[in-house]
Scaffold this active site. Structure first.
Site, short mmCIF file in Angstrom:
data_model
loop_
_atom_site.label_atom_id
_atom_site.label_comp_id
_atom_site.label_asym_id
_atom_site.label_seq_id
_atom_site.Cartn_x
_atom_site.Cartn_y
_atom_site.Cartn_z
N ASN A 14 0.84 -1.19 0.00
CA ASN A 14 0.00 0.00 0.00
C ASN A 14 0.88 1.25 0.00
O ASN A 14 1.83 1.33 0.79
CB ASN A 14 -0.88 0.00 1.26
CG ASN A 14 -1.66 1.30 1.42
OD1 ASN A 14 -2.65 1.52 0.72
ND2 ASN A 14 -1.22 2.18 2.31
N GLU A 15 0.59 2.18 -0.86
CA GLU A 15 1.30 3.47 -0.90
C GLU A 15 2.81 3.29 -0.68
O GLU A 15 3.39 3.87 0.24
CB GLU A 15 0.70 4.46 0.10
CG GLU A 15 -0.75 4.78 -0.23
CD GLU A 15 -1.34 5.98 0.51
OE1 GLU A 15 -0.68 6.54 1.40
OE2 GLU A 15 -2.48 6.36 0.17
N TYR A 34 -7.86 11.49 -2.74
CA TYR A 34 -8.78 12.05 -1.74
C TYR A 34 -9.18 13.47 -2.13
O TYR A 34 -8.36 14.23 -2.65
CB TYR A 34 -8.12 12.08 -0.36
CG TYR A 34 -8.04 10.71 0.28
CD1 TYR A 34 -9.13 10.17 0.94
CD2 TYR A 34 -6.87 9.96 0.22
CE1 TYR A 34 -9.08 8.91 1.53
CE2 TYR A 34 -6.80 8.70 0.82
CZ TYR A 34 -7.91 8.19 1.46
OH TYR A 34 -7.86 6.94 2.04
N GLU A 51 -8.67 3.77 -2.71
CA GLU A 51 -8.96 4.72 -1.64
C GLU A 51 -9.45 6.01 -2.27
O GLU A 51 -8.72 6.64 -3.04
CB GLU A 51 -7.72 4.99 -0.78
CG GLU A 51 -7.33 3.81 0.09
CD GLU A 51 -6.18 4.12 1.04
OE1 GLU A 51 -6.04 5.28 1.47
OE2 GLU A 51 -5.43 3.18 1.35
O1 AHR Z 1 -7.38 5.96 4.57
C1 AHR Z 1 -6.42 6.52 5.42
C2 AHR Z 1 -5.01 6.40 4.90
O2 AHR Z 1 -4.87 7.17 3.75
C3 AHR Z 1 -4.57 5.02 4.44
O3 AHR Z 1 -4.13 4.24 5.50
C4 AHR Z 1 -3.46 5.33 3.51
O4 AHR Z 1 -3.28 4.34 2.54
C5 AHR Z 1 -3.82 6.68 2.93
O5 AHR Z 1 -2.77 7.56 2.96
#
Ligand code: AHR
Length: 517
Positions: A178-179, A255, A311
């Site tokens: 992840n990331e 996001y 995400e």
């Molecule tokens: O969703 C919160 C965080 O945001 C996750 O853990 C991460 O993958 C992202 O930066």
């Protein structure tokens, strides 16, 4: 001159099939973060909150009603410090650990693989397990896959049987870290591309289980990262990836922060300019999915490698008095409208985009559910997912826009204020249903959408509206229906067109009955 009544006009060919909208575009995400797992899903068997083997009954029932197609777990950033062996076996003997990313709290590992997979069974959702690349080993990940998916007397299968589960589970989706560019190890794209191939190679298909391995792709619009991953997979598999690719999809995260990556605003105390900045940011999703898709098209013209946005959602300041590491935020009508925009964007890119996961299901970021002890609140975002459920696995029908004067322009930015999407399901007899979703982002002005629906006979069915007097309206335990869907009388047939009069800041759906073509 500024029109007083924005309008969008378009043509939809109901007899011309666009890509299928995978139900997995309606996926969710549950991380060991704040009160998502503990308090959100898991209360333990001894809790006063009604539960089934420790899992909250009210949360399970609310999510079943959404037809959640898949659930991603255990992170997020947490995934890259999670060691799965600590989360299996008798609960009282499981080692504890520090959740360094989220609140620096001690995790007791009482919710582990068996509990997660039981949750997925109760939800009827496909599990999407995110493996640990950042601080784990290839052997550890490979063993986890064997533990979960292999039958017979292999070493990991025997361990699983010892822990009370005879049959393996079906695990369709597997995340390779992840990331990695950030919390997952601060790697370069080249470094990660090598590791992704190595880790994914040892995530074997045991027995009948077929893993769809998802490499951890870029942050937002980092197209160079996508390019590196695609170049690396093309080097291994050529142009037909089913023959040689170690992983089958790559993911990105995006996001909506309301215009400032440095400083998120409040979920409920915001002004109109904040709202406009939020919508500019929400629409960037369209440009970003298109950007990654363009890069992928250059290496994978048959679209065999999937794009996943595992995400997405709004990210606001935490609510006052709550742990800053728990990311607990309220969810207002504004969040529901962001969801309306994003889901339309996902439908439009359904050829390449195969999965998306809202962050996160309960009590974290843009949650669909909020819990407080025994109380459960459905957020405005929940209602958008419920109203849009009919798009899951439906055939999309692109809207060919012929006129659109619905735009917001101000110092805060410029964006389209009307968006719509159409899909249909048809049974073997040729009859079917179509679902039309519509979002009017305009703060003050109503708007009209006119769609000339061609190629099938149709009649207008049930219509539903989600709006509220203010953009900041939200649901609480004391007022759980401040933002809730109601029957809507704004949709009608005029000649060959569906005409929908939308109030300001509103999301609506209209069902159509379709006769054989
Ligand atoms: O969703 C919160 C965080 O945001 C996750 O853990 C991460 O993958 C992202 O930066």
């Amino acid at each position: 001159m500024r029109l007083t009544h924005p309008a969008l006009t378009g043509v939809v060919d109901l007899d011309v099939d666009g890509p299928v909208i995978s139900r997995h575009l309606y996926g969710h995400f549950a991380e060991h973060l704040g009160r998502c797992i503990y308090g959100g899903f898991w209360v333990g068997e001894d809790s006063d909150v009604p539960n089934t083997a420790g899992l909250r009954d009210d949360v399970v029932a609310a999510l079943r009603a959404l037809a959640v197609p898949n659930l991603r777990w255990p992170g997020g950033c947490f995934a890259d410090e999670y060691h799965w062996l600590n989360g299996v076996g008798p609960r009282e003997q499981r080692p504890t650990m520090v959740n360094t990313h989220w609140g620096d709290v001690v995790e007791d590992n009482s919710f582990g693989s068996h509990e997660f997979l039981h949750l997925c069974e109760l939800l009827g959702a496909d599990p999407y397990v995110a493996g640990n690349v950042g601080s784990g080993t290839v052997a550890e990940m490979s063993d986890w896959v064997e533990y979960l998916t292999r039958s017979g007397d292999a070493p990991m299968s025997r361990l699983r049987q010892l822990h009370g589960r005879d049959e393996p589970w079906r695990i369709p989706f597997w995340g390779v870290g992840n990331e990695p560019w950030g919390c997952g190890g601060h790697m370069t794209d080249e470094q990660y591309a090598r590791l992704a191939a190595q880790f994914a190679t040892y995530c074997r298909d045991h027995d009948g289980n077929r893993l769809y391995r998802i490499a951890a792709g870029p942050h937002r619009d980092d197209y160079a990262w996508t390019e590196t991953l695609m170049r690396s997979v093309a080097a291994l598999g050529g142009r037909r990836h089913e023959r040689g690719a170690p992983w089958q999809a790559l993911s990105f995260h995006y996001y909506t922060l309301g215009g400032s990556p440095q400083k998120a605003g409040s979920a409920t105390r915001f002004d109109v300019d904040d709202y406009h900045r939020t919508m500019v940011d929400a629409w960037r999703m369209d440009e970003i999915v298109a950007g990654h898709s363009r890069v992928m098209d250059a290496y994978d013209p048959h679209a065999e490698i999937g794009l996943v946005c595992d995400e997405w959602g709004t990210w606001w300041q935490v609510e006052e008095g709550t742990n800053p590491g728990f990311l607990f935020q309220q969810n207002a009508l504004r969040d529901a409208l962001v969801a309306g925009v994003h889901l339309d964007v996902f439908h439009a890119h359904a050829r390449r985009l195969v999965m998306a996961n809202l962050a996160q299901t309960v009590n974290v970021l843009q949650a669909v559910l909020l819990t407080d002890g025994p109380d459960l609140v459905l957020t405005p975002t929940y209602h958008v997912f419920a109203m849009n459920k009919g798009h899951q696995d439906a055939t999309s029908h692109p809207v060919h826009v012929t006129a659109d004067d619905a735009r917001h322009e101000s110092g805060a930015g410029s964006y389209r204020t009307l968006t719509t999407s159409v899909s249909s399901h048809t049974d073997a007899s040729g009859t079917g249903t179509a679902l039309v979703s519509l979002t009017n982002l305009d703060v003050e002005r109503p708007a009209t959408v006119t769609l000339d629906l061609r190629g099938r006979a149709w009649t207008v069915g049930a219509a539903t509206l989600l709006t509220a007097p203010t953009l900041q309206a939200h649901n609480t335990a004391a007022d759980p229906r401040a933002v809730a869907p109601v029957a809507f009388d704004g949709a009608r047939r005029e000649g060959t067109s569906l005409v929908v009069d939308l109030p300001p800041h509103a999301f609506a759906t209209v069902e159509l009955a379709l006769a054989p073509a």
